[in-house]
Scaffold this active site. Structure first.
Site, PDB file in Angstrom:
ATOM      1  N   GLY A   1       0.612  -1.106   0.010  1.00  0.00           N
ATOM      2  CA  GLY A   1      -0.274   0.022  -0.003  1.00  0.00           C
ATOM      3  C   GLY A   1       1.145   1.151   0.321  1.00  0.00           C
ATOM      4  O   GLY A   1       2.264   1.156  -0.194  1.00  0.00           O
ATOM      5  N   ARG A   2       0.400   2.487  -0.475  1.00  0.00           N
ATOM      6  CA  ARG A   2       1.121   3.146  -0.040  1.00  0.00           C
ATOM      7  C   ARG A   2       0.124   4.724   0.254  1.00  0.00           C
ATOM      8  O   ARG A   2      -0.718   4.949   0.619  1.00  0.00           O
ATOM      9  CB  ARG A   2       1.879   4.157  -1.291  1.00  0.00           C
ATOM     10  CG  ARG A   2      -0.016   4.878  -2.328  1.00  0.00           C
ATOM     11  CD  ARG A   2       0.870   4.636  -4.364  1.00  0.00           C
ATOM     12  NE  ARG A   2      -0.078   4.233  -4.496  1.00  0.00           N
ATOM     13  CZ  ARG A   2      -1.862   4.022  -5.155  1.00  0.00           C
ATOM     14  NH1 ARG A   2      -1.551   3.089  -4.231  1.00  0.00           N
ATOM     15  NH2 ARG A   2      -2.348   4.452  -5.892  1.00  0.00           N
ATOM     16  N   GLY A   3       0.571   5.249   1.169  1.00  0.00           N
ATOM     17  CA  GLY A   3       0.113   6.800   1.609  1.00  0.00           C
ATOM     18  C   GLY A   3       0.929   8.051   1.726  1.00  0.00           C
ATOM     19  O   GLY A   3       1.147   8.244   0.364  1.00  0.00           O
TER      20      GLY A   3
ATOM     21  N   VAL B   1       4.980   1.308   2.237  1.00  0.00           N
ATOM     22  CA  VAL B   1       4.632  -0.406   2.968  1.00  0.00           C
ATOM     23  C   VAL B   1       4.864  -1.754   1.760  1.00  0.00           C
ATOM     24  O   VAL B   1       4.366  -1.302   1.017  1.00  0.00           O
ATOM     25  CB  VAL B   1       2.985  -0.167   3.950  1.00  0.00           C
ATOM     26  CG1 VAL B   1       3.502  -1.631   4.515  1.00  0.00           C
ATOM     27  CG2 VAL B   1       3.262   1.169   4.107  1.00  0.00           C
TER      28      VAL B   1
ATOM     29  N   ASP C   1      -8.909   4.138  17.474  1.00  0.00           N
ATOM     30  CA  ASP C   1      -9.117   4.793  16.361  1.00  0.00           C
ATOM     31  C   ASP C   1      -9.590   3.533  14.799  1.00  0.00           C
ATOM     32  O   ASP C   1      -9.030   3.351  14.050  1.00  0.00           O
ATOM     33  CB  ASP C   1      -8.094   5.568  14.852  1.00  0.00           C
ATOM     34  CG  ASP C   1      -8.356   6.773  14.122  1.00  0.00           C
ATOM     35  OD1 ASP C   1      -7.503   7.133  13.278  1.00  0.00           O
ATOM     36  OD2 ASP C   1      -9.420   6.961  13.847  1.00  0.00           O
TER      37      ASP C   1
ATOM     38  N   LYS D   1     -11.804   2.796  13.034  1.00  0.00           N
ATOM     39  CA  LYS D   1     -12.997   2.125  11.842  1.00  0.00           C
ATOM     40  C   LYS D   1     -12.167   1.634  10.992  1.00  0.00           C
ATOM     41  O   LYS D   1     -11.108   0.887  11.089  1.00  0.00           O
ATOM     42  CB  LYS D   1     -12.503   3.822  11.325  1.00  0.00           C
ATOM     43  CG  LYS D   1     -11.658   4.361  10.703  1.00  0.00           C
ATOM     44  CD  LYS D   1     -11.885   5.402  10.268  1.00  0.00           C
ATOM     45  CE  LYS D   1     -10.393   6.526  10.313  1.00  0.00           C
ATOM     46  NZ  LYS D   1     -10.103   7.528  10.615  1.00  0.00           N
TER      47      LYS D   1
ATOM     48  N   ASN E   1      -8.648   1.319   9.584  1.00  0.00           N
ATOM     49  CA  ASN E   1      -7.428   0.569  10.354  1.00  0.00           C
ATOM     50  C   ASN E   1      -7.145  -0.662  11.469  1.00  0.00           C
ATOM     51  O   ASN E   1      -7.144  -0.554  11.883  1.00  0.00           O
ATOM     52  CB  ASN E   1      -7.862   1.597  11.642  1.00  0.00           C
ATOM     53  CG  ASN E   1      -7.644   3.328  10.875  1.00  0.00           C
ATOM     54  OD1 ASN E   1      -6.899   3.524  10.482  1.00  0.00           O
ATOM     55  ND2 ASN E   1      -7.142   4.410  11.886  1.00  0.00           N
TER      56      ASN E   1
ATOM     57  N   ASP F   1      -3.729   1.115  13.647  1.00  0.00           N
ATOM     58  CA  ASP F   1      -3.584   1.653  13.623  1.00  0.00           C
ATOM     59  C   ASP F   1      -2.261   2.235  12.889  1.00  0.00           C
ATOM     60  O   ASP F   1      -1.132   2.880  13.227  1.00  0.00           O
ATOM     61  CB  ASP F   1      -2.654   2.136  15.550  1.00  0.00           C
ATOM     62  CG  ASP F   1      -2.844   3.888  16.135  1.00  0.00           C
ATOM     63  OD1 ASP F   1      -4.387   4.097  15.312  1.00  0.00           O
ATOM     64  OD2 ASP F   1      -2.786   3.894  17.175  1.00  0.00           O
TER      65      ASP F   1
ATOM     66  N   THR G   1     -13.312  10.359   6.922  1.00  0.00           N
ATOM     67  CA  THR G   1     -14.941  10.834   7.625  1.00  0.00           C
ATOM     68  C   THR G   1     -15.295  10.375   9.056  1.00  0.00           C
ATOM     69  O   THR G   1     -14.131  10.312   9.989  1.00  0.00           O
ATOM     70  CB  THR G   1     -15.348   8.892   7.392  1.00  0.00           C
ATOM     71  OG1 THR G   1     -16.229   8.784   8.168  1.00  0.00           O
ATOM     72  CG2 THR G   1     -13.916   8.343   8.185  1.00  0.00           C
TER      73      THR G   1
END
Ligand SMILES: COc1ccc(C(=O)Nc2ccccc2)cc1NC(=O)CCSCc1cnc2[nH]ccc2c1
Length: 273
Positions: free
Chosen positions: A21-23, A28, A137, A139, A142, A155, A172
């Site tokens: 994944g990337r952010g 990652v 957190d 949701k 996560n 997290d 959200t």
């Protein structure tokens, strides 16, 4: 082993695998520690971006907190290291991936699966509150699923939009309790509210206060405008539990240890977790 934690890791200790994944702050990757053949997730953060967003202290604090958390339902942070330009987080790899993808695929979960997840999260939150760590957190974005199907609070770091690919993107409101939406200071009972929202979404496939506009979601939350759809059919025990968690007065919310004794949890949750 504690000796291992003292070790200074470097990139050459790992074989790097596929991207997970990337952010906002970096990518990652799946990785294998060469000596032990242990599979991990290696999160690469760019120092330049951390500096720009002044989150170095937040990252240092988080690494400090996470390094002391050991719970089967909390994703491990095994360690970290850095080089000239990047910071690397050595994270536990959750082999069955992201929970929200699973929820999108199934639309909603069985009462057994929902109760098992809720009980695991309650135990993880009781553990965190015991260590004075709150607001994990929780949701769906996560949450990850381990190799044995167990839930892991992953997290993703407070502002890392790594995996929040859901339509209601990063901002959200759905999971925020009234006191946070009204920006009143909050305590551990926020996690009880969020867990109630999550339990509802596990059973119905949508969060309880969802609305087209943020302003409508905001109003539905502060008014606790809780409605249970007629489909899918959900037991009254489940609705009773949710109704005891989604209470405006945070002091009146069902305490987490009482949740574990609730008939719906006792009847449906797998003890294995
Ligand atoms: C304990 O965990 C974390 C601790 C800290 C941070 C973080 O980035 N903190 C931060 C960053 C910058 C500024 C301030 C704070 C992130 C995580 N956790 C994740 O990012 C989970 C997804 S990455 C792992 C992972 C595993 N297993 C998978 N299976 C499938 C995908 C996948 C993905």
């Amino acid at each position: 082993a504690s000796a291992g934690e003292k070790k200074r890791w470097t990139l050459s200790d790992f074989d790097i695998g596929k991207p997970l994944g990337r952010g906002k702050f970096g990518h990652v990757y799946l990785a294998r520690e060469k000596r032990s053949n242990h599979i991990v997730a290696l999160k690469v953060l760019f120092k330049s971006q951390l500096q720009q967003s002044q989150v170095e202290h937040q990252l240092r604090r988080e690494v400090e907190i996470q390094s002391h958390l050991r719970h089967p339902n909390i994703l491990r942070l095994y360690g970290y290291f850095y080089d000239q330009k990047r910071v690397y987080l050595i994270l536990e790899y959750a082999a069955k991936g992201e929970l929200y993808k699973e929820l999108q695929k199934c639309k909603y979960f069985s009462e057994r699966r929902a109760a098992t997840y809720v009980a695991s999260l309650a135990r993880a939150l009781i553990y965190c509150h015991g260590k004075h760590v709150i607001h994990r957190d929780i949701k769906p974005e996560n949450l990850l699923i381990g190799a044995q199907g167990e839930l892991k609070i992953a997290d993703f770091g407070w502002s890392v939009h790594t995996f929040n690919r859901r339509r209601t993107m990063c901002g959200t409101l759905d999971y925020l309790p009234p006191e946070m939406v009204e920006s009143v200071e909050h305590d551990a009972s926020v996690d009880i509210w969020s867990l109630g929202v999550l339990c509802y979404e596990f059973l119905y496939g949508v969060p309880p206060f969802e609305a087209q506009e943020h302003s409508d979601t905001y109003r539905r939350i502060v008014q606790v405008d809780l409605k249970f759809p007629t489909k899918p059919i959900v037991s009254s025990a489940a609705k009773d539990l949710i109704s005891q968690m989604l209470v405006k007065d945070s002091s009146q919310r069902l305490p987490l240890h009482k949740l574990l004794e609730h008939p719906w949890i006792v009847l449906h949750a797998d003890p294995s977790g």
